[in-house]
Design a protein around this motif. Structure first.
Motif, PDB file in Angstrom:
ATOM      1  N   GLU A 163      73.383  70.274  97.040  1.00  0.00           N
ATOM      2  CA  GLU A 163      74.236  69.478  97.516  1.00  0.00           C
ATOM      3  C   GLU A 163      74.516  68.258  96.616  1.00  0.00           C
ATOM      4  OE1 GLU A 163      74.956  66.717 101.623  1.00  0.00           O
ATOM      5  OE2 GLU A 163      74.002  68.665 101.885  1.00  0.00           O
TER       6      GLU A 163
ATOM      7  N   ALA B 215      75.477  64.744  94.735  1.00  0.00           N
ATOM      8  CA  ALA B 215      75.652  63.296  94.991  1.00  0.00           C
ATOM      9  C   ALA B 215      76.495  62.454  93.786  1.00  0.00           C
ATOM     10  CB  ALA B 215      74.369  62.503  95.625  1.00  0.00           C
TER      11      ALA B 215
ATOM     12  N   ARG C 129      75.696  58.521  98.843  1.00  0.00           N
ATOM     13  CA  ARG C 129      75.461  60.152  99.115  1.00  0.00           C
ATOM     14  C   ARG C 129      73.907  60.341  98.759  1.00  0.00           C
ATOM     15  NH1 ARG C 129      77.140  62.852 102.811  1.00  0.00           N
ATOM     16  NH2 ARG C 129      79.149  62.515 102.311  1.00  0.00           N
ATOM     17  N   TRP C 130      73.586  59.657  97.590  1.00  0.00           N
ATOM     18  CA  TRP C 130      72.254  59.970  96.964  1.00  0.00           C
ATOM     19  C   TRP C 130      70.971  59.417  98.314  1.00  0.00           C
ATOM     20  CZ3 TRP C 130      69.844  62.892  94.143  1.00  0.00           C
ATOM     21  CH2 TRP C 130      68.747  62.822  93.646  1.00  0.00           C
TER      22      TRP C 130
ATOM     23  N   GLU D  27      71.675  59.270 101.318  1.00  0.00           N
ATOM     24  CA  GLU D  27      71.860  60.366 102.427  1.00  0.00           C
ATOM     25  C   GLU D  27      70.801  61.529 102.151  1.00  0.00           C
ATOM     26  OE1 GLU D  27      72.945  62.952 105.697  1.00  0.00           O
ATOM     27  OE2 GLU D  27      72.614  60.771 105.296  1.00  0.00           O
ATOM     28  N   LEU D  28      70.810  61.955 100.784  1.00  0.00           N
ATOM     29  CA  LEU D  28      70.134  63.274 100.207  1.00  0.00           C
ATOM     30  C   LEU D  28      68.605  62.798 100.402  1.00  0.00           C
ATOM     31  CD1 LEU D  28      72.204  64.684  97.582  1.00  0.00           C
ATOM     32  CD2 LEU D  28      72.425  65.018  99.826  1.00  0.00           C
ATOM     33  N   LYS D  29      68.054  61.700 100.222  1.00  0.00           N
ATOM     34  CA  LYS D  29      67.014  61.154 100.238  1.00  0.00           C
ATOM     35  C   LYS D  29      66.211  61.422 101.842  1.00  0.00           C
ATOM     36  CE  LYS D  29      66.901  58.056  96.492  1.00  0.00           C
ATOM     37  NZ  LYS D  29      66.458  56.565  95.994  1.00  0.00           N
TER      38      LYS D  29
ATOM     39  N   LYS E 209      67.889  63.452 103.774  1.00  0.00           N
ATOM     40  CA  LYS E 209      67.673  64.976 104.083  1.00  0.00           C
ATOM     41  C   LYS E 209      66.419  65.500 103.548  1.00  0.00           C
ATOM     42  CE  LYS E 209      72.666  65.997 104.580  1.00  0.00           C
ATOM     43  NZ  LYS E 209      73.751  67.067 104.078  1.00  0.00           N
TER      44      LYS E 209
ATOM     45  N   LEU F 207      64.681  66.855  95.599  1.00  0.00           N
ATOM     46  CA  LEU F 207      65.819  66.012  94.609  1.00  0.00           C
ATOM     47  C   LEU F 207      65.744  66.320  93.382  1.00  0.00           C
ATOM     48  CD1 LEU F 207      65.952  62.869  96.640  1.00  0.00           C
ATOM     49  CD2 LEU F 207      67.258  64.946  97.115  1.00  0.00           C
TER      50      LEU F 207
ATOM     51  N   ALA G  84      70.820  65.893  93.064  1.00  0.00           N
ATOM     52  CA  ALA G  84      71.397  67.020  93.817  1.00  0.00           C
ATOM     53  C   ALA G  84      70.167  67.235  95.012  1.00  0.00           C
ATOM     54  CB  ALA G  84      71.783  68.377  93.453  1.00  0.00           C
ATOM     55  N   PHE G  85      70.473  67.684  96.211  1.00  0.00           N
ATOM     56  CA  PHE G  85      69.438  68.026  97.060  1.00  0.00           C
ATOM     57  C   PHE G  85      69.446  69.628  97.062  1.00  0.00           C
ATOM     58  CE2 PHE G  85      69.131  69.451 101.525  1.00  0.00           C
ATOM     59  CZ  PHE G  85      67.728  69.155 101.948  1.00  0.00           C
TER      60      PHE G  85
END
Length: 333
Positions: free
Chosen positions: A41, A43, A48-49, A51-53, A55, A68, A89-90
């Motif tokens: 996913e 970023a 968004r980055w 948000e991925l943290k 996640k 990550l 990315a995640f």
């Protein structure tokens, strides 16, 4: 199949699905049905980055292996993707893609060997309810008595539920998917899927390799609702023509992320139907209004195997094995 979910229970359903499909592939012997290539996913914004943290924290708490990774590692995994504008990315290495029909055939083969019976081309025409309990299903080929009835009718879920006197706030919606012909950058590719599947939440799009070509789907277009009681009675009731403007919009986004696509030809474009509820979650559990009538609806392939396990647990042990209150079939009433 992206296993991560902000809900621990829904994430577990996806993890059960992965286990189920992989085990069925081995046991049924019908060839390769799963491609465990992982997922990314991406970023391309600071928000968004962040948000991925979050996640990643969820994944670690839920027990899902994830990390990550930076743009360089993303490009190593998917060499044809533009990455110089990414934060990273995640990455979930156990995520996978599947051959949907083959997965179903594998599961059906194993179920039949264990005693299950399947009746093709046998539409349900009614559900009998006596004394507040579901007791039988009426079909075009006769009546079938049952101790329990599981409503897992997919796109037709609202129609079958209504036969039992229930209303499910869900509907089929069309969803765009496009496939390209061979790309020069993938010439000689021997695997159907080698690259991780890719999700770009900021563009409402996802990408998947198809051998020497690529495919992408978009959720960014205007909603296209299809009423469940108006689905076509043919062998492809979930397929509809793609709209030119939706293809053009998503194509521009796809080319920006995968420049190699600019030289590709489109070989397939269509809208496929998914079931959506008003809050985006599935419906699960025994009806409070009609006992012995169990609902498992608005379930996609990612969670189907896990939801089937939860249904089996409920039937055999009286408990799904997870706290699935957030999916309660009556939560929107």
């Amino acid at each position: 199949m992206f296993q991560h979910n902000n809900s621990k229970a829904v994430c577990q359903l996806a993890r059960w699905s992965v286990e189920t499909y992989r085990a069925a592939e081995q046991a049924a012997g019908l060839g390769q049905t799963t491609f465990q290539v992982g997922s990314l996913e991406i970023a391309h914004s600071a928000a968004r980055w962040t948000e991925l943290k979050r996640k990643l924290g969820n994944a670690r708490a839920w027990g899902l292996e994830a990390e990550l990774i930076g743009p360089e590692e993303v490009r190593r995994l998917v060499p044809i993707m533009k990455t110089d504008d990414l934060y990273g990315a995640f990455y979930v290495p156990s995520d996978m893609d599947v051959r949907g029909v083959k997965v179903v055939e594998s599961l059906a083969k194993l179920a039949a060997a264990a005693g299950a019976e399947f009746y093709a081309d046998t539409p349900v025409t009614g559900v009998e309810v006596k004394g507040g309990r579901a007791v039988a299903v009426q079909t075009a080929r006769g009546r079938v008595e049952a101790d329990y009835i599981v409503c897992a009718a997919g796109l037709w879920g609202p129609v079958v539920a209504q036969m039992a006197g229930l209303t499910l706030p869900m509907t089929p919606c069309q969803h765009l998917y496009v496939k390209t012909g061979p790309l020069a950058e993938l010439a000689g590719e021997t695997e159907e899927v080698r690259h991780p599947i890719i999700r770009d939440q900021d563009r409402d799009m996802y990408y998947r390799q198809h051998g020497q070509g690529y495919g992408f789907g978009s959720y960014a277009h205007a909603p296209l609702i299809v009423f469940a009681d108006q689905l076509r009675a043919d062998d492809r009731p979930a397929l509809y023509p793609a709209l030119d403007e939706h293809v053009a919009e998503s194509w521009a986004q796809a080319v920006a992320r995968f420049p190699a696509l600019e030289r590709a030809t489109l070989t397939e474009r269509f809208n496929g139907c998914f079931s959506f509820t008003t809050d985006g979650n599935s419906f699960f559990g025994e009806s409070a209004a009609v006992r012995n009538f169990i609902v498992a609806e608005a379930v996609w392939v990612t969670h189907a195997g896990g939801t089937a396990q939860a249904v089996a647990n409920l039937l055999v042990h009286g408990d799904p094995g997870l706290d699935l209150r957030e999916l309660d079939a009556h939560r929107l009433q």
